[in-house]
Design a protein around this motif. Structure first.
Motif, PDB file in Angstrom:
ATOM      1  N   ALA A  51       3.967   8.869  -7.819  1.00 32.48           N
ATOM      2  CA  ALA A  51       3.885   9.889  -6.761  1.00 32.48           C
ATOM      3  C   ALA A  51       4.232  11.266  -7.309  1.00 32.48           C
ATOM      4  N   ARG A  52       5.291  11.363  -8.111  1.00 29.10           N
ATOM      5  CA  ARG A  52       5.674  12.654  -8.708  1.00 29.10           C
ATOM      6  C   ARG A  52       4.548  13.208  -9.578  1.00 29.10           C
ATOM      7  N   SER A  55       5.182  13.242   2.154  1.00 32.98           N
ATOM      8  CA  SER A  55       5.833  11.945   2.247  1.00 32.98           C
ATOM      9  C   SER A  55       5.286  10.999   1.194  1.00 32.98           C
ATOM     10  N   ILE A  56       6.106  10.020   0.879  1.00 31.83           N
ATOM     11  CA  ILE A  56       5.716   8.896   0.045  1.00 31.83           C
ATOM     12  C   ILE A  56       6.088   7.675   0.877  1.00 31.83           C
ATOM     13  N   SER A  57       5.088   6.999   1.425  1.00 33.22           N
ATOM     14  CA  SER A  57       5.371   5.866   2.301  1.00 33.22           C
ATOM     15  C   SER A  57       4.794   4.587   1.718  1.00 33.22           C
ATOM     16  N   VAL A  80       0.869  -1.163   0.000  1.00 34.59           N
ATOM     17  CA  VAL A  80       0.000   0.000   0.000  1.00 34.59           C
ATOM     18  C   VAL A  80       0.911   1.219   0.000  1.00 34.59           C
ATOM     19  N   VAL A  81       0.652   2.150  -0.909  1.00 33.40           N
ATOM     20  CA  VAL A  81       1.448   3.366  -1.020  1.00 33.40           C
ATOM     21  C   VAL A  81       0.583   4.549  -0.615  1.00 33.40           C
ATOM     22  N   SER A  82       1.137   5.400   0.222  1.00 31.11           N
ATOM     23  CA  SER A  82       0.451   6.614   0.657  1.00 31.11           C
ATOM     24  C   SER A  82       1.329   7.814   0.312  1.00 31.11           C
ATOM     25  N   VAL A  83       0.738   8.777  -0.375  1.00 34.07           N
ATOM     26  CA  VAL A  83       1.448  10.017  -0.701  1.00 34.07           C
ATOM     27  C   VAL A  83       0.676  11.155  -0.054  1.00 34.07           C
TER      28      VAL A  83
END
Length: 139
Positions: free
Chosen positions: A133-134, A82-84, A32-35
């Protein structure tokens, strides 16, 4: 290119702090990616936001369910975030509920606007995650 042009170019591009690995491994499993993005109402709030972000990053190696983290900033725009990457949505939710994170959000929440996006991926692709993300950040 002159040093002034180099500096101007640097402050309009997204600056990303190097990858900080967490304790969890994906072993080619789903992530799972969170930005997140914090848009400060005033540039004077940025040092405190940056300091607290770096403090949380220091403990990342022990964050349950954390695969890793990048912090990012667009200094001239007053944007940071953040990008987590996480092993599960539950691990991300545990982090969001941590007392230190809740305290930071209480302290700075009314001093800026927050937006975020989250997505799931079958496997963790570092380059693909950064590119997506970018794109969301607008860079």
């Amino acid at each position: 290119m002159s040093s002034i042009n180099s500096l101007a170019s640097a402050v309009v591009r997204t600056l990303i702090v190097s990858w900080m690995p967490g304790p969890a491994s994906t072993d080619d499993g789903p992530v799972v990616v969170s930005v997140t993005e914090y848009a400060a109402h005033s540039l004077r709030h940025l040092p405190g936001v940056a300091y607290n972000g770096m403090r949380m990053r220091e403990g990342w190696y022990a964050m349950p369910g954390a695969v890793g983290l990048w912090l990012w900033s667009l200094p001239a725009s007053g944007l940071s975030g953040s990008i987590s990457v996480w092993t599960s949505r539950e691990a991300l939710q545990r982090f969001i509920g941590l007392p230190h994170h809740v305290d930071i959000m209480r302290r700075y929440g009314d001093r800026g606007d927050v937006r975020s996006t989250t997505w799931e991926a079958d496997t963790f692709d570092r380059a693909g995650t950064l590119a997506r993300a970018r794109e969301w950040i607008g860079q």
